[in-house]
Scaffold this motif. Structure first.
Motif, PDB file in Angstrom:
ATOM      1  N   GLU A   1       0.831  -1.195   0.000  1.00 59.87           N
ATOM      2  CA  GLU A   1       0.000   0.000   0.000  1.00 59.87           C
ATOM      3  C   GLU A   1       0.870   1.250   0.000  1.00 59.87           C
ATOM      4  O   GLU A   1       1.804   1.358   0.812  1.00 59.87           O
TER       5      GLU A   1
ATOM      6  N   ARG B   1       1.754   4.832   1.104  1.00 57.47           N
ATOM      7  CA  ARG B   1       1.392   5.582   2.306  1.00 57.47           C
ATOM      8  C   ARG B   1       2.115   6.923   2.307  1.00 57.47           C
ATOM      9  O   ARG B   1       3.220   7.047   1.789  1.00 57.47           O
TER      10      ARG B   1
ATOM     11  N   GLY C   1      -2.516   5.440   4.304  1.00 61.20           N
ATOM     12  CA  GLY C   1      -2.636   5.083   2.903  1.00 61.20           C
ATOM     13  C   GLY C   1      -3.185   6.237   2.090  1.00 61.20           C
ATOM     14  O   GLY C   1      -4.176   6.860   2.478  1.00 61.20           O
TER      15      GLY C   1
ATOM     16  N   ASP D   1      -7.671   4.034  -6.977  1.00 63.52           N
ATOM     17  CA  ASP D   1      -7.187   2.660  -6.824  1.00 63.52           C
ATOM     18  C   ASP D   1      -8.008   1.705  -7.682  1.00 63.52           C
ATOM     19  O   ASP D   1      -9.118   1.321  -7.337  1.00 63.52           O
TER      20      ASP D   1
ATOM     21  N   ALA E   1       1.009  -0.649  -6.723  1.00 63.40           N
ATOM     22  CA  ALA E   1       0.511   0.174  -5.627  1.00 63.40           C
ATOM     23  C   ALA E   1       0.572   1.657  -5.980  1.00 63.40           C
ATOM     24  O   ALA E   1      -0.372   2.414  -5.731  1.00 63.40           O
TER      25      ALA E   1
END
Length: 356
Positions: free
Chosen positions: A38, A40, A142, A151, A292
């Motif tokens: 993820e 972040r 995130g 996403d 990601a």
């Protein structure tokens, strides 16, 4: 004959010696890492309520004023503020943009100094994150919590078709003239991959600015710019609009959107992805890191062929069993590629998706 200094003086209503409007130069850092597949960003809590930099208690990017008597350069000032607020020593840093719109640090009655912020993008790998990598008043969040429509790794985000498209369409139709209606509708299609137009993962800032202009994000309401309908017509009846991502202090979500778009674009022509990953990694870990950041799912075999053809990595001779399955070969970034090609990036073939 006029003196040389007179000839160089500005002819407008204000001069360089006019101090009626105080201006503060600030430094903002969008610090990004990838952990547990993820992306972040490092956020800090608001400072004291009496501070001119704290009009609310929303998440904020690390920030501090530039003091030319203390900081030799803006970059050193940024490093100092980040170290003080988060305990993190930055490595890779690049300047993004200067943010200076009036009202960007909104206070009651629009009082206080006008703050111009120089935004930076900083990348941190898991190798550089220790137990003390963030201070008590900071933490990693995130970035898709702020931009849930970005996403696409599992599927096209439902929020686009269930909330964003109908709300922005209604805002477009509320325009006073056909030309403005058409312009707004075209922007909606270009930004969110509607009307047969492909999704462009780099248009992060354009998407957020459209939602802000339409009055659909919380920052617009805080700034007194709420001008769109706040209800959705559903089979169950009229319902309130759900939050379109978590808000941030001042215009920090705009700064983060700028950083996201810059990183997604730069990843394709510079090897910046290796700033986000451990020194030794498997090809699966590399692919998951790219996915990601880009917010898309990539074809495994195509990705591996691309990496091999580009000569971006080299074998370490090591194997790892931390994959949950069969042992996997480990690789590292092949640094010679930087001198071999002008644009040695991760030229991923991101699948273009659209909704007609």
């Amino acid at each position: 004959m006029a003196a040389a200094s007179d000839a160089l003086a500005p002819s407008g209503p204000a001069s360089f010696g006019d101090t009626s409007t105080a201006v503060v130069v600030g430094l903002n850092a969008a610090i990004v890492t990838v952990a547990e597949q993820e992306p972040r960003t490092l956020i800090v809590r608001s400072p004291d309520e009496g501070s001119p930099y704290s009009s609310d208690r929303w998440d904020a990017l690390p920030f501090g004023p530039f003091d030319p008597l203390v900081h030799r350069t803006m970059a050193t000032g940024l490093h100092a503020w980040v170290q003080e607020q988060t305990g993190l020593d930055l490595g890779y840093v690049e300047q993004l943009y200067t943010f200076g719109d009036r009202g960007r640090n909104r206070l009651p009655d629009d009082i206080g100094p006008h703050i111009i912020s120089v935004g930076y993008l900083a990348l941190v790998s898991a190798d550089d994150l220790g137990e003390d990598a963030s201070a008590p008043e900071s933490g990693w969040r995130g970035w898709y919590s702020y931009f849930p429509w970005e996403d696409w790794r599992q599927a096209r985000p439902r929020i686009i078709d269930e909330a964003i498209a109908p709300l922005v369409s209604a805002w477009a139709q509320s325009a006073d003239t056909p030309a403005v209606k058409s312009e707004r509708t075209q922007r909606l299609n270009l930004c969110f991959g509607l009307g047969g137009i492909s999704w462009d993962e780099e248009k992060v800032l354009e998407r957020f600015e459209l939602l802000y202009e339409a009055g659909l994000v919380d920052e617009a309401a805080r700034d007194g710019r709420r001008n769109a309908q706040r209800k959705l017509n559903t089979p169950e009846g009229e319902q309130d609009v759900p939050p379109l991502g978590d808000p941030m202090q001042h215009d920090h979500r705009r700064i983060l959107a700028t950083a996201m778009g810059r990183l997604r674009a730069k990843l394709k022509y510079r090897p910046v992805v290796f700033e986000l990953i451990m020194e030794e990694f498997t090809l699966t870990e590399l692919q998951r890191t790219v996915e990601a950041v880009m917010g898309v799912k990539l074809h495994k075999q195509n990705f591996r062929r691309l990496v091999e053809k580009a000569g971006l990595v080299e074998r370490t001779g090591h194997m790892t069993t931390n994959t949950g399955g069969r042992p996997a070969e480990q690789f590292r970034f092949r640094r010679e590629v930087v001198t071999e090609r002008a644009a040695p990036g991760m030229r991923v073939g991101v699948p273009r998706r659209s909704t007609s």
